[in-house]
Motif scaffolding. Structure first.
Motif, PDB file in Angstrom:
ATOM      1  N   ASP A  36      13.222  -0.940  21.112  1.00 31.87           N
ATOM      2  CA  ASP A  36      12.646  -0.393  21.751  1.00 31.87           C
ATOM      3  C   ASP A  36      10.957   0.359  20.859  1.00 31.87           C
ATOM      4  OD1 ASP A  36      13.423   1.033  19.411  1.00 31.87           O
ATOM      5  OD2 ASP A  36      14.217   3.886  20.343  1.00 31.87           O
ATOM      6  N   GLU A  39       9.730  -3.404  22.489  1.00 34.59           N
ATOM      7  CA  GLU A  39       9.421  -3.303  23.431  1.00 34.59           C
ATOM      8  C   GLU A  39       8.025  -2.631  23.645  1.00 34.59           C
ATOM      9  OE1 GLU A  39       9.814  -0.754  27.836  1.00 34.59           O
ATOM     10  OE2 GLU A  39      12.103  -0.857  27.107  1.00 34.59           O
ATOM     11  N   THR A  40       7.665  -1.376  23.114  1.00 34.34           N
ATOM     12  CA  THR A  40       5.978  -1.322  23.191  1.00 34.34           C
ATOM     13  C   THR A  40       5.478  -2.119  22.190  1.00 34.34           C
ATOM     14  OG1 THR A  40       7.258   0.969  23.087  1.00 34.34           O
ATOM     15  CG2 THR A  40       4.435   0.633  21.542  1.00 34.34           C
ATOM     16  N   LYS A  59      17.600  -0.060  21.519  1.00 39.05           N
ATOM     17  CA  LYS A  59      17.038  -1.006  22.824  1.00 39.05           C
ATOM     18  C   LYS A  59      17.841  -2.380  22.627  1.00 39.05           C
ATOM     19  CE  LYS A  59      14.395   1.190  26.721  1.00 39.05           C
ATOM     20  NZ  LYS A  59      13.209   0.901  27.172  1.00 39.05           N
ATOM     21  N   VAL A  64      15.568  -4.583  26.564  1.00 37.97           N
ATOM     22  CA  VAL A  64      14.415  -5.376  25.663  1.00 37.97           C
ATOM     23  C   VAL A  64      13.294  -6.285  26.983  1.00 37.97           C
ATOM     24  CG1 VAL A  64      12.700  -5.894  24.414  1.00 37.97           C
ATOM     25  CG2 VAL A  64      14.356  -4.618  23.802  1.00 37.97           C
ATOM     26  N   CYS A  65      14.282  -7.777  27.336  1.00 37.54           N
ATOM     27  CA  CYS A  65      13.956  -8.879  27.923  1.00 37.54           C
ATOM     28  C   CYS A  65      13.703  -7.982  29.713  1.00 37.54           C
ATOM     29  CB  CYS A  65      15.082  -9.477  27.903  1.00 37.54           C
ATOM     30  SG  CYS A  65      14.370 -11.149  28.689  1.00 37.54           S
ATOM     31  N   ALA A  67      13.038  -5.129  30.460  1.00 31.66           N
ATOM     32  CA  ALA A  67      11.684  -4.348  31.321  1.00 31.66           C
ATOM     33  C   ALA A  67      10.656  -4.587  30.593  1.00 31.66           C
ATOM     34  CB  ALA A  67      11.759  -3.447  29.474  1.00 31.66           C
ATOM     35  N   VAL A  68      10.279  -5.929  29.798  1.00 35.26           N
ATOM     36  CA  VAL A  68       8.995  -6.920  29.753  1.00 35.26           C
ATOM     37  C   VAL A  68       8.884  -7.882  30.346  1.00 35.26           C
ATOM     38  CG1 VAL A  68       8.984  -5.960  26.791  1.00 35.26           C
ATOM     39  CG2 VAL A  68       9.903  -8.321  27.687  1.00 35.26           C
TER      40      VAL A  68
END
Length: 237
Positions: A36, A39-40, A59, A64-65, A67-68
């Motif tokens: 998590d 990701e940020t 996460k 992560v993949c 989301a980004v």
């Protein structure tokens, strides 16, 4: 300026050893153990390359993949469990540029990183001796693809491609009308032959078809030639 890598791995000992090895090879390496937070950091720090493990707290690597990927334009190299084909395929379907099986062999990891970075935006991409006549731009009906800018347009819309997807599409387009086998594609893109099991090309073809508006049940733009490979059409654009 050194190439910046974010290593996302919750095994802190492995992360430390890997980071030390990469730093000795002139990379700037930051580490993160939580998905998590990673990701940020990926979106904020925008590293050149992310090494992303799957099993993470917060996460997992797939989340992560996913989301980004639409916002992050750098390279994503996923770490997968050995022989877990589903992990590899899912990672590629979500937009990872490549994968490498754990336990990681440092020299193989370094070679894979260098190969991916050579093809990243702003670099030379696929070697010119693989491109007929060193062509920099190709056009097929409403579709245009440029090696110089590493971009593709379908009509008036830009096609959002990862580094690996662009490389595959460019290679297919450069050989439009000819069948390229999985072995041909893997040899030119990754420097390895097809072992009968690697599904990375198939996964990327699937993603390309979706992005190019090609019917997955009856594709006409990137055709499957049974038992032989894939063919980029010159005319169905």
């Amino acid at each position: 300026m050194k190439t910046r890598i974010l290593l996302v791995e919750d095994d802190e000992r492995l992360a430390d050893l890997t980071a030390v090895y990469l730093r000795k090879n002139d990379f700037e390496v930051a580490t993160e153990i939580r998905g998590d937070i990673a990701e940020t950091r990926i979106l904020k720090e925008d590293p050149d390359l992310v090494i992303l493990d799957i099993m993470l707290p917060g996460k997992d690597g797939f989340e992560v993949c996913r989301a980004v990927r639409d916002k992050y334009k750098g390279v994503i190299l996923m770490l997968t469990a050995r022989d877990e084909d589903l992990d590899q395929i899912l990672g590629l379907e979500l937009g990872a540029d490549d994968y490498i099986a754990k336990p990681v062999q440092p020299r193989l990891l370094l070679a894979r990183i260098k190969a991916l970075l050579r093809r990243a935006p702003g670099t030379s991409g696929v070697d010119s001796d693989e491109v007929p006549g060193e062509t920099q731009e190709l056009e097929f009906g409403s579709f245009r693809i440029s090696q110089a800018t590493r971009s593709a347009m379908l009509g008036n819309e830009s096609v959002d491609l990862t580094t690996a997807e662009f490389d595959l599409l460019w290679l297919l387009a450069c050989h439009a009308g000819s069948v390229l086998s999985r072995d041909d594609l893997l040899q030119q893109l990754r420097g390895i032959g097809f072992d009968g099991l690697d599904r990375s090309i198939d996964a990327r073809i699937s993603r390309l078809r979706r992005k190019l508006g090609d019917d997955p049940e009856n594709p006409t733009r990137i055709k499957t030639v049974r038992g032989k490979g894939y063919l980029f059409s010159k005319h169905d654009w």
